[in-house]
Design a protein around this motif. Structure first.
Motif, PDB file in Angstrom:
ATOM      1  N   ILE A 202      -4.532  -0.191  -8.341  1.00 28.97           N
ATOM      2  CA  ILE A 202      -5.668   0.266  -7.609  1.00 28.97           C
ATOM      3  C   ILE A 202      -6.505  -0.776  -6.959  1.00 28.97           C
ATOM      4  O   ILE A 202      -6.828  -0.616  -5.665  1.00 28.97           O
ATOM      5  CB  ILE A 202      -6.572   1.279  -8.375  1.00 28.97           C
ATOM      6  CG1 ILE A 202      -5.671   2.644  -8.842  1.00 28.97           C
ATOM      7  CG2 ILE A 202      -8.054   1.722  -7.917  1.00 28.97           C
ATOM      8  CD1 ILE A 202      -6.496   3.457 -10.012  1.00 28.97           C
ATOM      9  N   PRO A 203      -6.976  -1.769  -7.800  1.00 24.86           N
ATOM     10  CA  PRO A 203      -7.842  -2.700  -6.946  1.00 24.86           C
ATOM     11  C   PRO A 203      -6.916  -3.628  -5.870  1.00 24.86           C
ATOM     12  O   PRO A 203      -7.588  -3.964  -4.812  1.00 24.86           O
ATOM     13  CB  PRO A 203      -8.316  -3.814  -8.196  1.00 24.86           C
ATOM     14  CG  PRO A 203      -7.402  -3.577  -9.080  1.00 24.86           C
ATOM     15  CD  PRO A 203      -7.031  -2.036  -9.197  1.00 24.86           C
TER      16      PRO A 203
ATOM     17  N   VAL B  45       0.934  -1.282  -0.162  1.00 22.86           N
ATOM     18  CA  VAL B  45       0.070   0.003   0.100  1.00 22.86           C
ATOM     19  C   VAL B  45       0.898   1.207   0.101  1.00 22.86           C
ATOM     20  O   VAL B  45       0.629   2.349  -0.639  1.00 22.86           O
ATOM     21  CB  VAL B  45      -1.068  -0.053   0.950  1.00 22.86           C
ATOM     22  CG1 VAL B  45      -1.651   1.367   1.513  1.00 22.86           C
ATOM     23  CG2 VAL B  45      -2.054  -1.121   1.107  1.00 22.86           C
TER      24      VAL B  45
ATOM     25  N   VAL C 153      -7.053  -1.144  -2.828  1.00 22.64           N
ATOM     26  CA  VAL C 153      -8.267  -1.063  -2.448  1.00 22.64           C
ATOM     27  C   VAL C 153      -8.668  -2.281  -1.588  1.00 22.64           C
ATOM     28  O   VAL C 153      -9.318  -2.245  -0.482  1.00 22.64           O
ATOM     29  CB  VAL C 153      -9.295  -0.787  -3.377  1.00 22.64           C
ATOM     30  CG1 VAL C 153     -10.937  -1.005  -2.712  1.00 22.64           C
ATOM     31  CG2 VAL C 153      -9.068   0.456  -4.119  1.00 22.64           C
ATOM     32  N   THR C 154      -8.068  -3.478  -1.928  1.00 27.47           N
ATOM     33  CA  THR C 154      -8.278  -4.781  -1.311  1.00 27.47           C
ATOM     34  C   THR C 154      -7.469  -5.195  -0.338  1.00 27.47           C
ATOM     35  O   THR C 154      -7.301  -6.359   0.073  1.00 27.47           O
ATOM     36  CB  THR C 154      -8.761  -5.802  -2.233  1.00 27.47           C
ATOM     37  OG1 THR C 154      -7.781  -6.026  -3.194  1.00 27.47           O
ATOM     38  CG2 THR C 154     -10.086  -5.500  -3.063  1.00 27.47           C
TER      39      THR C 154
ATOM     40  N   ASN D 106      -6.555  -4.970   2.802  1.00 28.75           N
ATOM     41  CA  ASN D 106      -7.042  -4.907   4.110  1.00 28.75           C
ATOM     42  C   ASN D 106      -7.800  -6.256   4.478  1.00 28.75           C
ATOM     43  O   ASN D 106      -8.177  -7.032   3.604  1.00 28.75           O
ATOM     44  CB  ASN D 106      -8.227  -3.620   4.145  1.00 28.75           C
ATOM     45  CG  ASN D 106      -9.292  -3.879   3.264  1.00 28.75           C
ATOM     46  OD1 ASN D 106     -10.265  -4.651   3.407  1.00 28.75           O
ATOM     47  ND2 ASN D 106      -9.208  -3.008   2.431  1.00 28.75           N
TER      48      ASN D 106
END
Length: 191
Positions: free
Chosen positions: A121-122, A78, A125-126, A128
């Motif tokens: 980006i995906p 990240v 976003v994922t 976590n």
């Protein structure tokens, strides 16, 4: 001490703070070009560290530091994305017009950068715990996009650099790390 996420994130943010300070304090000397280059370098370096976690863990199984890296791999990824997003934001700010950005987007150096960002980006976003639980096995398949994204990142670096020598050296290191990872994973399956 580094088991605390806020401290890790403070350390990961230090290069960004340094880039922002240099850009703010000495805009004529540092400028957009240096800020774009340095943010891109940090994005690539953190990506390389993220990709090196699995081979390190396979090589040094019983070492505590590799377990720590495995637990913090998403944080590193990240952070890499954050520097890539900053790199993109600086580029967009420097261009200052949508037509100029769109006009340049089709060139091979910019196209590879935009495609890499789109793949990251995906992943960001994922990255976590909620997404890991929700996506289950699909999460791991989705996160294998890091490999084509990494290739696009380093091709972007080669094509966009004034002197691509450093980018070629990093590609060599990345290739060695990935070959080691594949070899270690195959060896592990055999034994």
């Amino acid at each position: 001490m580094l088991n605390r996420r806020p401290l890790l994130w403070a350390l990961l943010a230090l290069p960004g703070v340094w880039i922002a300070w240099r850009w703010w304090a000495t805009p004529e000397a540092y400028g957009f070009g240096h800020a774009i280059g340095d943010s891109g370098d940090w994005a690539a370096w953190l990506l390389m560290v993220t990709l090196a976690v699995t081979p390190a863990r396979l090589l040094f199984r019983r070492q505590r530091w590799t377990l720590w890296l495995m637990r913090r791999r998403r944080d590193l990824g990240v952070a890499s994305f954050a520097y890539a997003a900053g790199h993109t934001a600086i580029y967009v700010t420097d261009r200052a017009s949508l037509p100029a950005i769109i006009d340049a987007a089709g060139s091979p150096d910019m196209l590879t950068g935009w495609l890499a960002l789109a793949l990251f980006i995906p992943l960001a976003v994922t990255s976590n715990d909620v997404a890991v639980r929700a996506l289950k096995r699909s999460w791991k398949r989705l996160h294998r996009l890091v490999y084509p994204a990494a290739i696009l990142t380093f091709v972007h670096w080669v094509l966009a650099a004034f002197d691509p020598t450093t980018a070629y050296i990093h590609i060599g290191v990345l290739a060695a790390v990935e070959l080691l990872r594949v070899w270690l994973q195959r060896r592990q399956r055999v034994t």
